[in-house]
Every structure is written in C-alpha cells, then in structure tokens.
Scaffold this motif. Structure first.
Motif, PDB file in Angstrom:
ATOM      1  N   GLN A  19       0.822  -1.210   0.000  1.00  0.00           N
ATOM      2  CA  GLN A  19       0.000   0.000   0.000  1.00  0.00           C
ATOM      3  C   GLN A  19       0.860   1.265   0.000  1.00  0.00           C
ATOM      4  N   ARG A  20       1.882   1.288   0.822  1.00  0.00           N
ATOM      5  CA  ARG A  20       2.751   2.462   0.902  1.00  0.00           C
ATOM      6  C   ARG A  20       3.476   2.704  -0.415  1.00  0.00           C
ATOM      7  N   MET A  21       3.933   1.628  -1.029  1.00  0.00           N
ATOM      8  CA  MET A  21       4.610   1.765  -2.322  1.00  0.00           C
ATOM      9  C   MET A  21       3.652   2.319  -3.378  1.00  0.00           C
ATOM     10  N   ALA A  22       2.423   1.819  -3.394  1.00  0.00           N
ATOM     11  CA  ALA A  22       1.447   2.277  -4.379  1.00  0.00           C
ATOM     12  C   ALA A  22       1.112   3.758  -4.171  1.00  0.00           C
ATOM     13  N   ILE A  23       0.993   4.173  -2.928  1.00  0.00           N
ATOM     14  CA  ILE A  23       0.684   5.571  -2.621  1.00  0.00           C
ATOM     15  C   ILE A  23       1.863   6.462  -2.990  1.00  0.00           C
ATOM     16  N   MET A  24       3.082   6.024  -2.674  1.00  0.00           N
ATOM     17  CA  MET A  24       4.267   6.800  -3.031  1.00  0.00           C
ATOM     18  C   MET A  24       4.398   6.893  -4.545  1.00  0.00           C
ATOM     19  N   ASP A  25       4.178   5.780  -5.235  1.00  0.00           N
ATOM     20  CA  ASP A  25       4.228   5.780  -6.701  1.00  0.00           C
ATOM     21  C   ASP A  25       3.235   6.791  -7.265  1.00  0.00           C
ATOM     22  N   TYR A  26       2.030   6.782  -6.727  1.00  0.00           N
ATOM     23  CA  TYR A  26       0.999   7.699  -7.222  1.00  0.00           C
ATOM     24  C   TYR A  26       1.427   9.154  -7.013  1.00  0.00           C
ATOM     25  N   LEU A  27       1.924   9.460  -5.827  1.00  0.00           N
ATOM     26  CA  LEU A  27       2.361  10.833  -5.547  1.00  0.00           C
ATOM     27  C   LEU A  27       3.465  11.291  -6.489  1.00  0.00           C
ATOM     28  N   LEU A  28       4.411  10.404  -6.744  1.00  0.00           N
ATOM     29  CA  LEU A  28       5.543  10.785  -7.580  1.00  0.00           C
ATOM     30  C   LEU A  28       5.211  10.783  -9.068  1.00  0.00           C
ATOM     31  N   ASP A  29       4.210  10.021  -9.453  1.00  0.00           N
ATOM     32  CA  ASP A  29       3.831   9.943 -10.869  1.00  0.00           C
ATOM     33  C   ASP A  29       2.757  10.956 -11.260  1.00  0.00           C
ATOM     34  N   HIS A  30       2.038  11.506 -10.286  1.00  0.00           N
ATOM     35  CA  HIS A  30       0.932  12.428 -10.559  1.00  0.00           C
ATOM     36  C   HIS A  30       1.181  13.745  -9.824  1.00  0.00           C
ATOM     37  N   HIS A  31       1.620  14.721 -10.550  1.00  0.00           N
ATOM     38  CA  HIS A  31       1.942  16.020  -9.947  1.00  0.00           C
ATOM     39  C   HIS A  31       0.716  16.927  -9.906  1.00  0.00           C
ATOM     40  N   THR A  32      -0.400  16.356  -9.481  1.00  0.00           N
ATOM     41  CA  THR A  32      -1.671  17.075  -9.432  1.00  0.00           C
ATOM     42  C   THR A  32      -2.035  17.523  -8.027  1.00  0.00           C
ATOM     43  N   HIS A  33      -1.166  17.240  -7.052  1.00  0.00           N
ATOM     44  CA  HIS A  33      -1.421  17.585  -5.657  1.00  0.00           C
ATOM     45  C   HIS A  33      -2.731  16.943  -5.204  1.00  0.00           C
ATOM     46  N   THR A  35      -5.815  14.654  -3.429  1.00  0.00           N
ATOM     47  CA  THR A  35      -6.439  14.507  -2.117  1.00  0.00           C
ATOM     48  C   THR A  35      -6.401  13.025  -1.739  1.00  0.00           C
ATOM     49  N   VAL A  36      -6.768  12.717  -0.503  1.00  0.00           N
ATOM     50  CA  VAL A  36      -6.863  11.330  -0.053  1.00  0.00           C
ATOM     51  C   VAL A  36      -7.834  10.561  -0.950  1.00  0.00           C
ATOM     52  N   LEU A  50      -7.282  -1.932   0.274  1.00  0.00           N
ATOM     53  CA  LEU A  50      -6.932  -0.557   0.628  1.00  0.00           C
ATOM     54  C   LEU A  50      -8.162   0.193   1.148  1.00  0.00           C
ATOM     55  N   SER A  51      -7.965   0.993   2.198  1.00  0.00           N
ATOM     56  CA  SER A  51      -9.054   1.825   2.729  1.00  0.00           C
ATOM     57  C   SER A  51      -8.626   3.291   2.688  1.00  0.00           C
ATOM     58  N   ARG A  52      -9.596   4.174   2.774  1.00  0.00           N
ATOM     59  CA  ARG A  52      -9.286   5.606   2.821  1.00  0.00           C
ATOM     60  C   ARG A  52      -8.452   5.923   4.066  1.00  0.00           C
ATOM     61  N   THR A  53      -8.749   5.230   5.146  1.00  0.00           N
ATOM     62  CA  THR A  53      -8.002   5.440   6.391  1.00  0.00           C
ATOM     63  C   THR A  53      -6.534   5.076   6.197  1.00  0.00           C
ATOM     64  N   THR A  54      -6.270   3.992   5.482  1.00  0.00           N
ATOM     65  CA  THR A  54      -4.882   3.594   5.203  1.00  0.00           C
ATOM     66  C   THR A  54      -4.182   4.660   4.370  1.00  0.00           C
ATOM     67  N   VAL A  55      -4.879   5.194   3.364  1.00  0.00           N
ATOM     68  CA  VAL A  55      -4.295   6.251   2.535  1.00  0.00           C
ATOM     69  C   VAL A  55      -3.992   7.472   3.402  1.00  0.00           C
ATOM     70  N   TYR A  56      -4.950   7.881   4.222  1.00  0.00           N
ATOM     71  CA  TYR A  56      -4.759   9.043   5.089  1.00  0.00           C
ATOM     72  C   TYR A  56      -3.576   8.825   6.048  1.00  0.00           C
ATOM     73  N   ASN A  57      -3.562   7.684   6.725  1.00  0.00           N
ATOM     74  CA  ASN A  57      -2.486   7.404   7.688  1.00  0.00           C
ATOM     75  C   ASN A  57      -1.132   7.306   7.010  1.00  0.00           C
ATOM     76  N   THR A  58      -1.104   6.747   5.807  1.00  0.00           N
ATOM     77  CA  THR A  58       0.155   6.645   5.065  1.00  0.00           C
ATOM     78  C   THR A  58       0.654   8.033   4.675  1.00  0.00           C
TER      79      THR A  58
END
Length: 147
Positions: A19-33, A35-36, A50-58
């Motif tokens: 989950q953390r890798m997927a979220i980091m990948d998304y952040l680095l691949d999408h420069h759109t700033h 939201t959760v 994956l849950s919204r809570t996991t995304v938020y906490n990550t």
C-alpha cells in the motif's frame, strides 16, 4: 523504478508495504497535488484491501518522515505533494489547478530570514492561471462593431 522508491522509503524510516509503495508511486507519478479520495479512487481497484483510512495514515506518515508535503492551499481538501524540493504553490481560483513555482535560492527575498536555517518553506499563492486569465481577458474584450 520500484526498487529505487523502496530504497527511498527505507532511507526515510518507512517500511515499504504494498500500500505504501502504491501511494508513493501515485504521488511521484501524478503532480496534481491529489487529495486522499483521489489517491484512494485511483489505487483501490488494484488493491481491494486498501481503505481511505490507510491512505490518510500513510500520507500522514509520509509527511512526518519528510517524503511528502501537506498542502493547505485548498480550503475544502487536504492535498499532498510528492515533490519535496523547495517550491511554492499557485492555485487558480477558476479552474482549481495547483501549479508548482520553484523557490530555490529565493529565500534572500525575505530579509528577516538572514542568519536562519530554513528547513521547510510553504508559500501559497492564489489567483488566475495563465489560461484562465487569458480566457477572462478575451471574454471581457469589447466586440468590434463593423458597419
């Protein structure tokens, strides 16, 4: 690329789960700033657990460990940025787009900062982006009357 990002997270004290890798990948691949909710909506089809809570906490963990920025430029949504270099954010009040504005070497503009060590800079600017400003000028132009 995935191996580099895994090492990047480990270097910052973050255990690289799926989950953390997927979220980091998304952040680095999408420069759109994003939201959760935007991140969750994009990644959840590939990771059904994956849950919204996991995304938020990550994202909260990423911000605390210095691999992402929390951006408070949007009055309604918390936004996040995987680009951690010094930069400002410009938000267009018409289209809502958020644009990165480089700041490197610009701290001397703030004379009050002389002698201080700046670890983090957060500058938010709001107005009309170039495209929206151009459209506004065109819509406000007086029509030329021909007889």
């Amino acid at each position: 690329m995935t191996e580099l990002r895994k090492k990047y997270l480990v270097k910052h004290g973050i255990r690289p789960s799926l989950q953390r890798m997927a979220i980091m990948d998304y952040l680095l691949d999408h420069h759109t700033h994003p939201t959760v909710d935007e991140i969750y909506t994009a990644i959840s089809p590939r990771i059904p657990t994956l849950s919204r809570t996991t995304v938020y906490n990550t994202l909260k963990l990423f911000v605390s460990q210095g691999v992402a920025l929390y951006i408070s430029i949007d009055d309604r949504n918390a936004r996040f940025d995987g680009v951690i270099d010094k930069h400002a954010h410009f938000r267009c009040k018409d289209c809502g787009r958020i644009i990165d504005i480089p700041l490197s070497g610009r701290e001397e503009l703030f004379t009050e900062l002389q002698g201080m060590i700046v670890d983090y800079t957060s500058i938010n600017i709001k107005g009309l982006c170039k495209l929206c400003a151009k459209q506004k000028r065109l819509s406000q132009a007086q029509p030329i009357l021909k007889y």
